[in-house]
Every structure is written in C-alpha cells, then in structure tokens.
Design a protein around this motif. Structure first.
Motif, PDB file in Angstrom:
ATOM      1  N   LYS A  97      34.343  41.133  29.629  1.00  0.00           N
ATOM      2  CA  LYS A  97      33.078  41.832  29.309  1.00  0.00           C
ATOM      3  C   LYS A  97      32.319  42.132  30.610  1.00  0.00           C
ATOM      4  O   LYS A  97      31.806  43.233  30.818  1.00  0.00           O
ATOM      5  CB  LYS A  97      32.189  40.962  28.414  1.00  0.00           C
ATOM      6  CG  LYS A  97      32.651  40.857  26.974  1.00  0.00           C
ATOM      7  CD  LYS A  97      31.517  40.297  26.066  1.00  0.00           C
ATOM      8  CE  LYS A  97      32.052  40.024  24.668  1.00  0.00           C
ATOM      9  NZ  LYS A  97      32.910  38.798  24.672  1.00  0.00           N
ATOM     10  N   ILE A  98      32.309  41.152  31.489  1.00  0.00           N
ATOM     11  CA  ILE A  98      31.564  41.322  32.755  1.00  0.00           C
ATOM     12  C   ILE A  98      32.203  42.419  33.601  1.00  0.00           C
ATOM     13  O   ILE A  98      31.513  43.283  34.146  1.00  0.00           O
ATOM     14  CB  ILE A  98      31.492  39.975  33.522  1.00  0.00           C
ATOM     15  CG1 ILE A  98      30.568  38.997  32.775  1.00  0.00           C
ATOM     16  CG2 ILE A  98      31.032  40.176  34.963  1.00  0.00           C
ATOM     17  CD1 ILE A  98      30.553  37.583  33.319  1.00  0.00           C
ATOM     18  N   ILE A  99      33.529  42.427  33.661  1.00  0.00           N
ATOM     19  CA  ILE A  99      34.198  43.411  34.551  1.00  0.00           C
ATOM     20  C   ILE A  99      34.009  44.826  34.010  1.00  0.00           C
ATOM     21  O   ILE A  99      33.975  45.786  34.770  1.00  0.00           O
ATOM     22  CB  ILE A  99      35.685  43.033  34.753  1.00  0.00           C
ATOM     23  CG1 ILE A  99      36.104  43.394  36.196  1.00  0.00           C
ATOM     24  CG2 ILE A  99      36.603  43.681  33.728  1.00  0.00           C
ATOM     25  CD1 ILE A  99      35.515  42.503  37.240  1.00  0.00           C
ATOM     26  N   ILE A 146      47.025  35.942  48.915  1.00  0.00           N
ATOM     27  CA  ILE A 146      46.676  35.472  50.265  1.00  0.00           C
ATOM     28  C   ILE A 146      46.172  34.040  50.165  1.00  0.00           C
ATOM     29  O   ILE A 146      46.548  33.159  50.951  1.00  0.00           O
ATOM     30  CB  ILE A 146      45.610  36.376  50.917  1.00  0.00           C
ATOM     31  CG1 ILE A 146      46.138  37.801  51.061  1.00  0.00           C
ATOM     32  CG2 ILE A 146      45.170  35.818  52.272  1.00  0.00           C
ATOM     33  CD1 ILE A 146      45.124  38.783  51.590  1.00  0.00           C
ATOM     34  N   LEU A 147      45.343  33.773  49.163  1.00  0.00           N
ATOM     35  CA  LEU A 147      44.816  32.414  48.959  1.00  0.00           C
ATOM     36  C   LEU A 147      45.945  31.446  48.645  1.00  0.00           C
ATOM     37  O   LEU A 147      46.074  30.383  49.264  1.00  0.00           O
ATOM     38  CB  LEU A 147      43.798  32.416  47.815  1.00  0.00           C
ATOM     39  CG  LEU A 147      43.332  31.047  47.349  1.00  0.00           C
ATOM     40  CD1 LEU A 147      42.544  30.330  48.438  1.00  0.00           C
ATOM     41  CD2 LEU A 147      42.472  31.184  46.089  1.00  0.00           C
ATOM     42  N   ASP A 148      46.816  31.815  47.693  1.00  0.00           N
ATOM     43  CA  ASP A 148      47.902  30.907  47.296  1.00  0.00           C
ATOM     44  C   ASP A 148      48.851  30.664  48.469  1.00  0.00           C
ATOM     45  O   ASP A 148      49.272  29.535  48.721  1.00  0.00           O
ATOM     46  CB  ASP A 148      48.672  31.504  46.105  1.00  0.00           C
ATOM     47  CG  ASP A 148      47.792  31.620  44.863  1.00  0.00           C
ATOM     48  OD1 ASP A 148      47.982  32.570  44.083  1.00  0.00           O
ATOM     49  OD2 ASP A 148      46.877  30.783  44.699  1.00  0.00           O
ATOM     50  N   GLY A 228      32.012  24.474  39.400  1.00  0.00           N
ATOM     51  CA  GLY A 228      32.467  25.584  40.249  1.00  0.00           C
ATOM     52  C   GLY A 228      33.872  25.359  40.774  1.00  0.00           C
ATOM     53  O   GLY A 228      34.467  24.299  40.569  1.00  0.00           O
ATOM     54  N   SER A 229      34.362  26.373  41.483  1.00  0.00           N
ATOM     55  CA  SER A 229      35.738  26.309  41.997  1.00  0.00           C
ATOM     56  C   SER A 229      35.741  26.669  43.478  1.00  0.00           C
ATOM     57  O   SER A 229      34.696  26.889  44.085  1.00  0.00           O
ATOM     58  CB  SER A 229      36.641  27.258  41.182  1.00  0.00           C
ATOM     59  OG  SER A 229      36.057  28.529  41.021  1.00  0.00           O
ATOM     60  N   ALA A 230      36.933  26.792  44.021  1.00  0.00           N
ATOM     61  CA  ALA A 230      37.077  27.039  45.467  1.00  0.00           C
ATOM     62  C   ALA A 230      36.353  28.330  45.862  1.00  0.00           C
ATOM     63  O   ALA A 230      36.309  29.285  45.089  1.00  0.00           O
ATOM     64  CB  ALA A 230      38.556  27.170  45.804  1.00  0.00           C
TER      65      ALA A 230
HETATM   66  O1  TXD Z   1      42.058  33.507  43.913  1.00  0.00           O
HETATM   67  C1  TXD Z   1      41.206  33.905  43.107  1.00  0.00           C
HETATM   68  N1  TXD Z   1      41.188  35.195  42.728  1.00  0.00           N
HETATM   69  C2  TXD Z   1      40.189  32.929  42.538  1.00  0.00           C
HETATM   70  C3  TXD Z   1      39.036  33.639  41.850  1.00  0.00           C
HETATM   71  C4  TXD Z   1      39.733  31.920  43.500  1.00  0.00           C
HETATM   72  C5  TXD Z   1      38.579  31.211  43.227  1.00  0.00           C
HETATM   73  C6  TXD Z   1      37.578  31.636  42.200  1.00  0.00           C
HETATM   74  N2  TXD Z   1      38.035  32.696  41.355  1.00  0.00           N
HETATM   75  C7  TXD Z   1      37.102  33.346  40.451  1.00  0.00           C
HETATM   76  O2  TXD Z   1      36.112  34.119  41.152  1.00  0.00           O
HETATM   77  C8  TXD Z   1      36.307  32.416  39.584  1.00  0.00           C
HETATM   78  O3  TXD Z   1      37.115  31.890  38.547  1.00  0.00           O
HETATM   79  C9  TXD Z   1      35.236  33.352  39.075  1.00  0.00           C
HETATM   80  O4  TXD Z   1      35.762  34.133  38.023  1.00  0.00           O
HETATM   81  C10 TXD Z   1      34.977  34.262  40.279  1.00  0.00           C
HETATM   82  C11 TXD Z   1      33.727  33.943  41.040  1.00  0.00           C
HETATM   83  O5  TXD Z   1      33.758  32.604  41.435  1.00  0.00           O
HETATM   84  P1  TXD Z   1      32.400  31.961  42.065  1.00  0.00           P
HETATM   85  O6  TXD Z   1      32.730  30.560  42.429  1.00  0.00           O
HETATM   86  O7  TXD Z   1      31.825  32.880  43.086  1.00  0.00           O
HETATM   87  O8  TXD Z   1      31.453  31.950  40.774  1.00  0.00           O
HETATM   88  P2  TXD Z   1      29.851  31.842  40.756  1.00  0.00           P
HETATM   89  O9  TXD Z   1      29.370  31.058  41.913  1.00  0.00           O
HETATM   90  O10 TXD Z   1      29.499  31.444  39.361  1.00  0.00           O
HETATM   91  O11 TXD Z   1      29.397  33.368  40.992  1.00  0.00           O
HETATM   92  C12 TXD Z   1      29.606  34.346  40.020  1.00  0.00           C
HETATM   93  C13 TXD Z   1      28.384  35.247  40.075  1.00  0.00           C
HETATM   94  C14 TXD Z   1      27.100  34.541  39.599  1.00  0.00           C
HETATM   95  O12 TXD Z   1      26.135  34.562  40.641  1.00  0.00           O
HETATM   96  C15 TXD Z   1      26.654  35.357  38.397  1.00  0.00           C
HETATM   97  O13 TXD Z   1      25.246  35.514  38.294  1.00  0.00           O
HETATM   98  C16 TXD Z   1      27.315  36.679  38.692  1.00  0.00           C
HETATM   99  O14 TXD Z   1      28.599  36.334  39.181  1.00  0.00           O
HETATM  100  N3  TXD Z   1      27.461  37.532  37.508  1.00  0.00           N
HETATM  101  C17 TXD Z   1      27.364  38.863  37.573  1.00  0.00           C
HETATM  102  N4  TXD Z   1      27.174  39.670  38.635  1.00  0.00           N
HETATM  103  C18 TXD Z   1      27.154  40.997  38.341  1.00  0.00           C
HETATM  104  N5  TXD Z   1      27.300  41.523  37.092  1.00  0.00           N
HETATM  105  C19 TXD Z   1      27.492  40.702  36.035  1.00  0.00           C
HETATM  106  N6  TXD Z   1      27.624  41.211  34.785  1.00  0.00           N
HETATM  107  C20 TXD Z   1      27.534  39.309  36.264  1.00  0.00           C
HETATM  108  N7  TXD Z   1      27.712  38.235  35.430  1.00  0.00           N
HETATM  109  C21 TXD Z   1      27.667  37.160  36.230  1.00  0.00           C
END
Ligand code: TXD
Length: 319
Positions: A97-99, A146-148, A228-230
C-alpha cells in the motif's frame, strides 16, 4: 550541475542515506517522509554538521512531493521494518500500500529518475513499484544483493582473517532465506573458496554456517535491536548504487533487476549481477553457475514468484 537525490522515507535507513550522501558530496538531498517532523529534524541536524564535516550540499526535509521534483535519483525506504519473529514477507500487505502511494508521488514529479527501492519484501516491492510507477524497467532497481554479499564477505573475512577488500563474492537470487551465495565465483586473494576448503584453510561446515548466517543476517540484527532492523549496511549499499549511476561508474553490482530471459527467468525481478551506469541498469551479467547454483537460484526464483502471487491476491492490478 549538482545532482539531486530524494529519499522517500526518512527513518533509520533514510536518515543514514542522507548523512552518507552528504559526507560524500554526492548530491543535494531531499528527505521526504509522511512524518514531516522526522524529515525536517534529520535534514536540519545533518545540515548543521556541514561546517564540521566540510560539505556544502543543500539538504531539506519535507512531506511534499513537490519538493522532490526533477530528482536524478530516488531512494525508497518508505515502509515498516520487521519486528523480532517477523519474516520479510510478513511486511507485504502494508508495504504494498505504501509503495503505491510512493509511486503516485514520484510518477509525475521525477519521471526521469533512477529509482532504487530498499523497502521489504524487496523483490516483490520493487516489482510492484515498477508496475505502479510505469517507470522503465532499467530505471527501477532493488537494493539487497550488495547488502547480502557484503555480510557474506564480512563473515568470511573474520573467519579467514583476510581484509574484506581481498574477498570477492556475490549473493544472488531473492532477498530472503533462499538467497544463493555463489561459491563458485567466491575468491579470497584471487583463490577460489573451494581451493581453500581443499587446503584445509576453512572447513566446509564452517563455510555452510557462514552461508546460513548471511541468510539470517537481517534477523540476527532485528533480534539485537528489537525495534527496527539493520540500517548502516543497507544505507551504504544503496549509496553505492546511487553513486555508480550519478558518476556513470558502470560498476558490476548484485541488485534486484528485471529479468527478461536471463538466468532462464522472464518477467520477474531477482538478485543478479548488473552494470549500473548513467542509463541505469545497463546490462544483466550472465554468470556461469554450477549445477548446484542453478538449482538453488531457480529455487530462489520460485520463492519470489510465490510471493508475487500473494501480492497479486492483495492487489490484482499487479496481474
Ligand atoms: O536489504 C534490504 N532491502 C533491507 C530493507 C534491509 C534492511 C531494511 N529493509 C527495509 O527497509 C525494512 O524492512 C523497511 O521496509 C524499510 C525501511 O527500513 P527502516 O529501518 O528505515 O524503517 P523506519 O526507520 O521505520 O523508516 C521507514 C520510514 C518511516 O519514517 C515512516 O514514517 C516512513 O517510512 N513512511 C513513509 N514515508 C513516505 N510515504 C509513506 N506512505 C510512508 N509510510 C511510512
């Protein structure tokens, strides 16, 4: 002309991306978040470090897509991260939904941007982003490999007491438990890892443990952090992709890219080595896989396909 990078999501990874990009002097930065305060607060905080760190990038925080207009690169971390015990796939419903909201926000404001998706579950979310946005497939790519690969190389360097720069390897396939460490193309000081096993430098059992630890790399950190995560290594990985595009470095990087027949796969995003340059994903590199690697890669592809089917059930516009 100074480039512009917009970061959609100013959370843990987004804030770290902004700081790394500023320190590298890579581009002006727009930190976007629906939580406007987070975006504005982090942007101001990083900007206030500029006299100390000596960068002059413009950096603003916003919750308006207008401010992200005409971005050269967009890096998306908008979404929710895992909590302990959750799999990356558990995030599918909410992050789809967010994407879609993000795709609606960037479609008309930055139609020529190179879009790097980080939000999990990565392989399907990046596919959905490309479909929802309608951006060219070579301009939408996912950050995971790249991360993995970086995690795998780090663990190997610790085990073998070898500098990380001396180890080359790729982890490909889906960004999940089925990811595949390409051992046949893993070298340490130029020597294939299988040779080191034969020479007794590393036990096969230890190597298998390192492969498994890499697969669970994200969950291990989620367990420590609890909330939270990495984010440091994911952010560093995303910046490497953005830099290769902005500077036309044509680096060969493992990324989630659209496959159009390569690796016997068509119409799906998955982690493969690609060349990233000024045109985006310029080439998918076809590596010679061992029979075992081919089997494991196809298993990984199937897990991405299964998750894509689940996504299509949530939103049939993805069909
Ligand atoms: O290797 C990889 N691809 C992964 C990805 C490695 C680590 C984390 N991975 C994923 O990245 C993780 O499972 C999350 O799906 C994302 C973001 O991780 P992050 O740790 O940065 O999450 P946060 O700190 O919760 O930040 C997400 C932000 C937060 O500030 C929300 O307010 C915002 O997203 N958010 C939005 N921004 C814009 N538009 C919308 N709709 C929205 N909804 C939430």
């Amino acid at each position: 002309m100074r480039k512009k990078i917009s970061l959609i999501g100013a959370g843990q990874i987004g804030g770290t991306l902004a700081h790394l990009i500023a320190l590298k002097g890579l581009a002006d930065i727009v930190l976007f978040d629906v939580a406007e305060g987070i975006a504005k607060g982090k942007a101001l905080d990083i900007a206030q470090s500029s006299p100390v760190s000596g960068f002059n990038m413009n950096i603003i925080g916003t919750n308006s897509y207008e401010d992200t207009k005409n971005s050269d690169v967009i890096i998306i971390t908008a979404g929710v991260p895992r909590k302990p015990g959750m799999t990356r796939d558990d995030l599918l419903g909410i992050n789809l939904k967010i994407i879609k909201q993000v795709a609606d926000g960037i479609r008309n404001t930055s139609p020529n941007a190179f879009v790097i998706c980080i939000t999990n579950p990565l392989d399907v979310i990046v596919m959905a982003l490309q479909k929802y946005s309608g951006f060219p497939k070579n301009k939408v790519v996912g950050m995971a490999g790249i991360l993995d690969s970086s995690r795998f190389i780090y663990f190997l360097s610790q085990e073998l007491n070898v500098p990380v720069q001396k180890i080359k390897s790729f982890v490909l396939g889906g960004h999940g438990d089925s990811m595949v460490a390409m051992l046949n193309s893993t070298t340490v000081n130029g020597k294939n890892i299988h040779e080191l096993v034969k020479e007794g430098k590393i036990k096969k059992k230890t190597l298998d443990e390192i492969v498994n630890r890499t697969k669970n790399g994200g969950a291990e950190i989620v367990k420590y952090l609890e909330k939270g995560s990495a984010f440091y290594a994911p952010a560093a990985s995303g910046v490497e992709m953005a830099e290769s595009y902005i500077k036309d470095q044509k680096k060969q990087l493992p990324c989630a890219a659209y496959l159009n027949g390569e690796y016997d796969t068509k119409g799906l995003y998955a982690g493969v080595p690609v060349i990233i340059g000024a045109s985006g994903v310029e080439k998918v590199i076809q590596m010679d896989l061992s029979d075992e690697e081919k089997v494991n890669f196809q298993k990984s592809i199937r897990s991405v396909q299964d998750l894509l089917e689940a996504a299509k059930k949530i939103d049939n516009s993805l069909n």
